[in-house]
Design an enzyme around this catalytic site. Sequence first.
Site, mmCIF file in Angstrom:
data_model
loop_
_atom_site.group_PDB
_atom_site.id
_atom_site.type_symbol
_atom_site.label_atom_id
_atom_site.label_comp_id
_atom_site.label_asym_id
_atom_site.label_seq_id
_atom_site.Cartn_x
_atom_site.Cartn_y
_atom_site.Cartn_z
ATOM 1 N N GLU A 68 17.572 42.322 54.498
ATOM 2 C CA GLU A 68 18.448 43.497 54.558
ATOM 3 C C GLU A 68 19.402 43.536 53.370
ATOM 4 O OE1 GLU A 68 17.968 45.934 56.730
ATOM 5 O OE2 GLU A 68 16.308 44.817 57.603
ATOM 6 N N HIS A 80 17.804 45.233 50.455
ATOM 7 C CA HIS A 80 17.934 46.696 50.485
ATOM 8 C C HIS A 80 19.308 47.111 49.970
ATOM 9 C CE1 HIS A 80 14.219 47.782 52.408
ATOM 10 N NE2 HIS A 80 14.446 47.081 53.497
ATOM 11 N N GLU A 103 10.307 48.659 50.085
ATOM 12 C CA GLU A 103 10.464 47.283 50.555
ATOM 13 C C GLU A 103 10.411 46.260 49.411
ATOM 14 O OE1 GLU A 103 11.458 46.472 53.537
ATOM 15 O OE2 GLU A 103 11.330 48.518 54.291
ATOM 16 N N PHE A 142 -0.335 57.075 65.028
ATOM 17 C CA PHE A 142 -0.425 58.322 65.778
ATOM 18 C C PHE A 142 0.881 58.754 66.438
ATOM 19 C CE2 PHE A 142 -4.729 56.443 65.682
ATOM 20 C CZ PHE A 142 -5.308 57.388 64.849
HETATM 21 ZN ZN ZN Z 1 13.059 46.505 55.007
#
Ligand code: ZN
Length: 706
Positions: A486, A489, A515, A620
Site C-alpha cells: 500500500e 501506491h 500495481e 462476470f
Molecule cells: Zn494494490
Amino acid sequence: MNAAASASLARLSETTASGPLAHLPVWSSIDASDVAAGIAMLVDECRAEFEALEASLVPTWVGLMEPVEVIEHRLGSVVGTVLHLTSVKYNDALQEAYDDVRPQVIALSSKMSQSRPIYDAMVQLRSSSEGKNLSTARKRILDESIRGMERSGVALAGEQQARYKEIKERLAELSNTFKTNLLKEEKASRVAVVDEARLAGIPEAVVEIAKSQAVDDGVAEGAWHFLVNAVSYLGICQQAADRTLREEMYRAFRGRGVAGGHDNRPVLREILELRQEQARLVGFANYADLSLDAKMAPSTTAVWDLLATLEAAARPVAEAEIDDLATFAAEVQGAPEGGLAPWDIPFWTERLQEDRYGYDAEALRDYFQLPRVLDGLFDLIAKLYGVEITESTDATVPTWDPSVQFFEVRRNAEIIAGFYVDPYSRPGEKRGGAWMNTVVGRDRLLAVGDLPSSLPIALFVMNARPPADGRPGLMSLDEVRTLFHEFGHATQHMFTEIDEGGASGMNLVEWDSVELASQFNEYWMEHKPFLRALTAHVDTGEPLDDDTIDRIIESRNFMVANATLRQLHFAKSDMALHERFGVDPAIDDPAVLDIEIATATLVAPRLDEESPLPAFGHLFSGGYAAGYYSYKWAEVLAADAFAAFREVGLDNDTELSAVAQRFQETVLGLGGSRPAAEVYRMFRGRDATPDALLADHGLLRDEPAA
Ligand code: ZN
C-alpha cells in the site's frame, strides 16, 4: 433553501483551509444525521452547476475542463470522506444514511460522464488551436476524457444510443444476478459431517462456524454443517486428514454456479454476448479490443505473447513440482491409489510447505513491532527518494480516532506531502484488512497560499494488534507485506510532479500498470539484510534468525509454477472468451472453450468437467473482464523495475539513489500525464521483459534450448 440541510452540508464539506495541509476533512464533526440531507443538497447543487455549465459551454480549457474538474472534486471529496468513515468509524445509522443517497450520487456521476454537450465541447477544444498546443498532461487528460466517453457510447446517435443504454442496463442487472445466484447458492449449501473423527486437522475456527451453522439449522448436537465457501474449502481441502471429506468439499466448491434455480451458465453467456454487441456498437472488433483500448498492453497479441512466454517457462517446473509432491505424499503416507487426486493437491501442498519452510506465523508477530516496522519503511523511503518523514506535532490536524497518526513528508525542508496512519484494529467499527486511499491529490486548482498546487495527502488503514501490557502493537508478516504494498501506491500519489489534478498521482495511470509501484515496493522485503533490520523481538530485541528469514524469502516460490499456470488458465480463458465468443461461430459453449484451455494449460490433476466460469465473479460481476492478465502484466513490470535496482547492487547506496531518483522522476513522478509504456521506457530505456520475473520465481532455465 432548507437551513438544516445547508448546515449539514457545511459540516460535511468543512476542511482545513490554510497552510500546507489544507483540504483535510474535519472528520470528527461529521455525524450520521448530516449525511442524507447534506449529500442530497450537495448533489442538487452540483447538478445545477453542471447543467448551467452544459447550457453555456465555452470550449476552452478554462471554460470547460476546469469547471468540470471542480464540480467532480466537490462531489467526490465529500462522498469520499463519508465512505472513509463508513470503513473506519462504522455505525448502522451512518451506513443507512449513505445508502439512502447513494443512488443520487451514482445518477449524477453517470450523468456527468455521459454528457453529450460536454463531449461535443471537448471534441471542439481538441481541434482548436488551443487544443493543439496544450501541455502534455492536459492533452492526455483531454484525449483520454474523449476516448473514455466514446467507449461508453456518448458519441452514438438515435437507435444505436438507445440500444447501448439498454445493453448497459441489462449488463448491470445480469452482473447482479450472477453475484446473487452465488450468494443464494452458498446460503443453501451444506457439507454435513456427523462423525467427529472426520474433522481431524480442520482449523478450530472453521469447525466452530460449522457447529453453529448446524445449531442454526436445528441440529443441536453432534453435527457440523459446512457452507460451501472459500473458508470451508481451504479449511477442509488444505487441512482435513479425511480424504473423502476433502473430495466431497472439492466437488461441491469447484462445481459452484450451476445448481438448479441459481444456474449462472445462461447468465454468463448473455453477458458475453452483450459485451460483444456493446464493443461493436462503439467501433471495436470485440470486447477484448475495447478493454485494451484503456490499458497499457498495446494489443491482444502482446497479451497472448506474454502469457505464452510465461507458460513455456512455468510448465516444466510445474510438472516437477507435482512429481515432487507425489513423492513426498508417498513417503509420508504410501502412494495413494490411482496417484494424487485433485483434492490431494491442496492438502499435500500444505504438508510439504510445513515440512520445508514451516515457521510459526503467530510467533513471528513478536518480531514485527509496529513502530519499528514503520521506522524501517520510512527510512527506506527517505534514503531512496531523498525525503524526510516525521510525525506531525501539529495538534490541530483533524483525525477520526485518537490512535490515528499524521506524518509529514519533506524534501529540502519543504513539506511536499502528508499521510495518515490508522494502525490498530477496532472491532465493530473498522473494516478488516489493510488499504490505502487518497484524501486529496496534487492539483493546481486547489492551490492555497503561495503554493502552486495542493499537496497530496494519503491515508493508510491497518488492523494490527493494539499495544497491550506495555508492549507495542505487533504485526503479522502478511500485514507487514500489505503495508509495503500500500505504501508503494502512496509513493505514486505523494511524489507526483504533475499539477493537473486529472493526471497527477495515480489518476489516468492505466489499470494494468497501476500495481507496478505497489508490487515494486513489496520487493524490498525479499532483500535479506533489509528484512532482518525490520525485525526485533518484543522482549529481547533480538533480530529474527537467519534460518527463519531464509524460509520466509524462499517460501515465496513454493509451488510457484503451478500457481502461475493457474493464473494463466484464468487469463487465457478470459481473453479468449472476450475475443472470440459471440464473434467466432465455431465457439458455441463458453465452458467447452474454458475446459479446452484448462486442459492445455494446467498440469495438476483436475476433474475433466471442471470449469470455474459459473463462479468466476472477477469476470462476470467484477471489473476484470478482458483484464485478468493484468495481474501478470503488472508483476512483469514490478520485477523488471526492481531488477534495475538489483543491477546496481541493493547495498550500493550511491548508485541506488541514482536509480531511485530516475524511478521517482518517471514512474512515480509523471503519473498519468503520459502513457504508462512511454513512462516506463523513460525509466528503463527499454520495454519491460518477463526475464526478471521468471528469474525471481526460479523459472528461467539457464541451459540452452535443445
Ligand atoms: Zn494494490
